[in-house]
Scaffold this motif. Structure first.
Motif, mmCIF file in Angstrom:
data_model
loop_
_atom_site.group_PDB
_atom_site.id
_atom_site.type_symbol
_atom_site.label_atom_id
_atom_site.label_comp_id
_atom_site.label_asym_id
_atom_site.label_seq_id
_atom_site.Cartn_x
_atom_site.Cartn_y
_atom_site.Cartn_z
ATOM 1 N N ILE A 8 -5.264 -9.035 -8.445
ATOM 2 C CA ILE A 8 -6.155 -8.711 -7.618
ATOM 3 C C ILE A 8 -7.494 -7.843 -7.976
ATOM 4 O O ILE A 8 -8.686 -8.229 -7.914
ATOM 5 C CB ILE A 8 -5.541 -8.003 -6.271
ATOM 6 C CG1 ILE A 8 -4.926 -8.719 -5.332
ATOM 7 C CG2 ILE A 8 -6.763 -7.275 -5.459
ATOM 8 C CD1 ILE A 8 -3.936 -8.079 -4.536
ATOM 9 N N ALA A 43 -9.585 0.499 -1.133
ATOM 10 C CA ALA A 43 -8.589 -0.560 -1.581
ATOM 11 C C ALA A 43 -7.219 0.241 -1.757
ATOM 12 O O ALA A 43 -6.231 -0.509 -1.394
ATOM 13 C CB ALA A 43 -8.774 -1.398 -2.794
ATOM 14 N N CYS A 49 -5.580 0.752 1.552
ATOM 15 C CA CYS A 49 -5.391 -0.509 2.290
ATOM 16 C C CYS A 49 -4.501 -1.513 1.606
ATOM 17 O O CYS A 49 -4.567 -2.408 1.902
ATOM 18 C CB CYS A 49 -6.594 -0.964 2.937
ATOM 19 S SG CYS A 49 -7.606 0.079 4.087
ATOM 20 N N TRP A 85 -2.160 -4.259 3.119
ATOM 21 C CA TRP A 85 -2.905 -5.267 4.053
ATOM 22 C C TRP A 85 -3.781 -6.065 2.789
ATOM 23 O O TRP A 85 -3.820 -7.026 3.074
ATOM 24 C CB TRP A 85 -3.949 -4.591 4.832
ATOM 25 C CG TRP A 85 -3.422 -3.817 6.025
ATOM 26 C CD1 TRP A 85 -2.682 -4.179 7.166
ATOM 27 C CD2 TRP A 85 -2.852 -2.402 5.998
ATOM 28 N NE1 TRP A 85 -2.070 -3.260 7.854
ATOM 29 C CE2 TRP A 85 -2.059 -2.171 7.292
ATOM 30 C CE3 TRP A 85 -3.096 -1.137 4.987
ATOM 31 C CZ2 TRP A 85 -1.660 -0.806 7.651
ATOM 32 C CZ3 TRP A 85 -2.649 -0.069 5.522
ATOM 33 C CH2 TRP A 85 -1.950 0.305 6.724
ATOM 34 N N LEU A 86 -4.062 -5.406 1.990
ATOM 35 C CA LEU A 86 -4.853 -6.426 0.665
ATOM 36 C C LEU A 86 -3.903 -7.157 0.190
ATOM 37 O O LEU A 86 -4.297 -8.285 -0.142
ATOM 38 C CB LEU A 86 -5.380 -5.281 -0.188
ATOM 39 C CG LEU A 86 -6.478 -5.881 -1.199
ATOM 40 C CD1 LEU A 86 -7.506 -6.197 -0.147
ATOM 41 C CD2 LEU A 86 -7.057 -4.618 -2.160
ATOM 42 N N VAL A 119 -3.461 -9.925 2.563
ATOM 43 C CA VAL A 119 -4.700 -10.960 2.382
ATOM 44 C C VAL A 119 -4.480 -11.813 1.368
ATOM 45 O O VAL A 119 -5.048 -13.091 1.319
ATOM 46 C CB VAL A 119 -6.062 -10.220 2.501
ATOM 47 C CG1 VAL A 119 -7.230 -11.047 2.088
ATOM 48 C CG2 VAL A 119 -6.382 -9.423 3.576
#
Length: 503
Positions: free
Chosen positions: A40, A95, A98, A101-102, A105
């Motif tokens: 990521i 980031a 969260c 949640w990242l 995704v």
């Protein structure tokens, strides 16, 4: 040559790093979690720092260096570093807050395994600050490259590999979950890489004093160029990310199989494709600032010939030796026979697209050096849509290998459209001798590929060998392939002087 040698050192250490990680984690849940947690910020680094920012910043900086005073250059560096730091600090904080949640995704399939999802989120909080640190490192490297100091930025990635190797060997035994030690290694690497560049900026007298100034003329131009550039040169990275998202829904190990095969493709891509792209962007930017179209055209032609010289035989060799390479490098510890078979499938698909990945690295700078970001955006959007369509068509019959093949096909579409656009704009003009050159490369590849298939034992034989037997045979095949290819080129009259960039 400098960038290629430094990049080769980095990639060889990167392979050593991946060998250690494969032995430590194999292709299980911990490996999948770490690869996503690292991918990521690494994806955003390639998309943002080395992609959009680099392509927008270097042409503007080259123009300032060519046409403005030293004091104006320093003011630009102060404003850009401060503005970049503020934006990245906010993104990093958001980031980390969260993180779960990242992860959802980027790897929605992990939601079916609460333990894997939680572990990935925990590691992402450690790895995401790497984006801030490595983006500032990329900013520093862009300054050094513009002043023709290519060696330092090229060798900086070595520090990432050394940090991860150290984390795997020294920190992992101290953690109940070894993968978390690797996340700490990523964070440490970001700090070390940034600090490493500081003395060289000081020596040039270009060490910035960061101060946010979004009203600065240069910052406004960079931001304007960055917005569309996000969809230009980094399309291949977006496609690889889509592979990870879809692979998270497949069987456990799919993310890791794609990772291991992608790492082998990254070796020749970095040594020649990224190296030439790194050197050619500031050079093309200067030629554009000097309004030297003829030299601009010669540089692009030189870059294409150089990419083909290595890219075509490298892609062929990766496809022919897929299983032996994976066995020699990764088949130890937790890595199973099935992991080798599955990784080989995606490796062959990626190797098919290797030449296209390289061409994108040298064609896209032809637009960005002229501060034209609109055309690559349109092309990038077309390539992304095509990749999604290919993914949906191929994931069913070919699973993770279908995702890799879709990425390769969309890369060829991307490269073809970039080349067509440059030709229509009159900046890509093929110099004399392409017909003979193409036949020479084709003959060399046929000789090399045939020799490798004839000399290499069946891949199942490699499974029964020890480390030194595998390394000895692989070394013999590599040396033999290089000699056969090089001898053919020599007999056909190809000489090193033909690849000196005259532009």
């Amino acid at each position: 040559m400098i960038v290629s040698v430094m990049t080769m050192l980095s990639r060889v250490l990167g392979l050593a790093r991946d060998v250690i990680i494969a032995s430590l984690l194999g292709a299980g849940s911990g490996a999948d979690a770490f690869f996503v947690a690292f991918k990521i910020p690494n994806f955003m680094r390639r998309l943002f720092a080395e992609g959009a920012f680099n392509q927008a910043f270097i042409p503007v900086l080259s123009e300032y260096a060519t046409r403005r005073t030293r004091e104006e250059v320093r003011e630009l560096l102060d404003a850009v570093s401060g503005s970049l730091g503020v934006i990245l600090a906010l993104i990093t904080a958001l980031a980390m807050l969260c993180a779960p949640w990242l992860v959802w995704v980027f790897a929605p399939g992990f939601s079916e395994d609460a333990g894997k999802l939680a572990l990935t989120g925990e590691m992402l909080r450690l790895t995401f600050p790497y984006l801030l640190l490595i983006s500032l490192t990329a900013f520093s490297g862009s300054v050094l490259n513009t002043w023709n100091r290519f060696a330092v930025p090229a060798i900086t990635p070595v520090l990432l590999n050394l940090s991860l190797i150290g984390a795997a060997l020294l920190l992992a035994p101290r953690f109940e979950t070894p993968a978390i030690a690797l996340a700490w290694g990523v964070l440490i690497a970001g700090c070390v890489q940034l600090l490493f560049q500081v003395p060289f900026l000081l020596r040039l007298g270009l060490m910035p004093k960061p101060w946010p100034n979004f009203a600065h003329e240069g910052v406004r131009r960079i931001l304007k160029l960055m917005t569309p550039a996000l969809f230009g040169v980094s399309v291949s990275q977006i496609n690889l990310l889509l592979d990870t998202v879809l692979a998270s829904f497949l069987v456990t190990g799919s993310v890791s199989w794609l990772y291991y095969s992608d790492r082998l493709v990254e070796l020749p891509l970095g040594i020649i494709g990224i190296a030439i792209g790194t050197v050619i962007l500031p050079a093309l930017s200067k030629r554009h600032a000097e309004q030297s179209l003829e030299h601009f055209q010669k540089m692009l032609d030189w870059a294409l010939r150089s990419v083909l010289l290595i890219g075509v035989p490298a892609a062929l060799a990766l496809g022919v030796l897929a299983e032996p390479l994976l066995i020699t490098l990764f088949h130890y510890g937790a890595m199973t026979d099935n992991d080798v078979v599955m990784s080989a499938q995606s490796l062959r698909a990626y190797s098919f697209g290797l030449l296209a990945f390289m061409l994108i690295k040298v064609l896209a700078p032809g637009f960005y050096a002229r501060q034209n970001t609109k055309a690559p955006v349109k092309i990038g959007i077309i390539a992304m849509i095509a990749n999604m369509v290919f993914n949906l068509i191929l994931i069913g019959p070919l699973a993770h290998a279908g995702l890799a093949l879709a990425t390769a096909l969309s890369a060829f579409l991307n490269a073809g459209l970039l080349a067509r656009g440059l030709y229509r704009e009159g900046v890509l003009r093929f110099q004399p001798g392409w017909g003979r050159y193409s036949l020479t490369l084709l003959g060399g590849c046929v000789l090399m590929g045939g020799g490798l298939m004839w000399l290499s034992p069946d891949w199942t034989t490699w499974l029964g060998w020890g480390l030194w037997e595998r390394c000895a045979m692989m070394g013999a095949l590599v040396v033999g392939g290089i000699l056969a290819y090089g001898l053919w080129l020599g007999l056909c009259g190809v000489r090193p002087r033909h690849f000196r960039m005259q532009g």
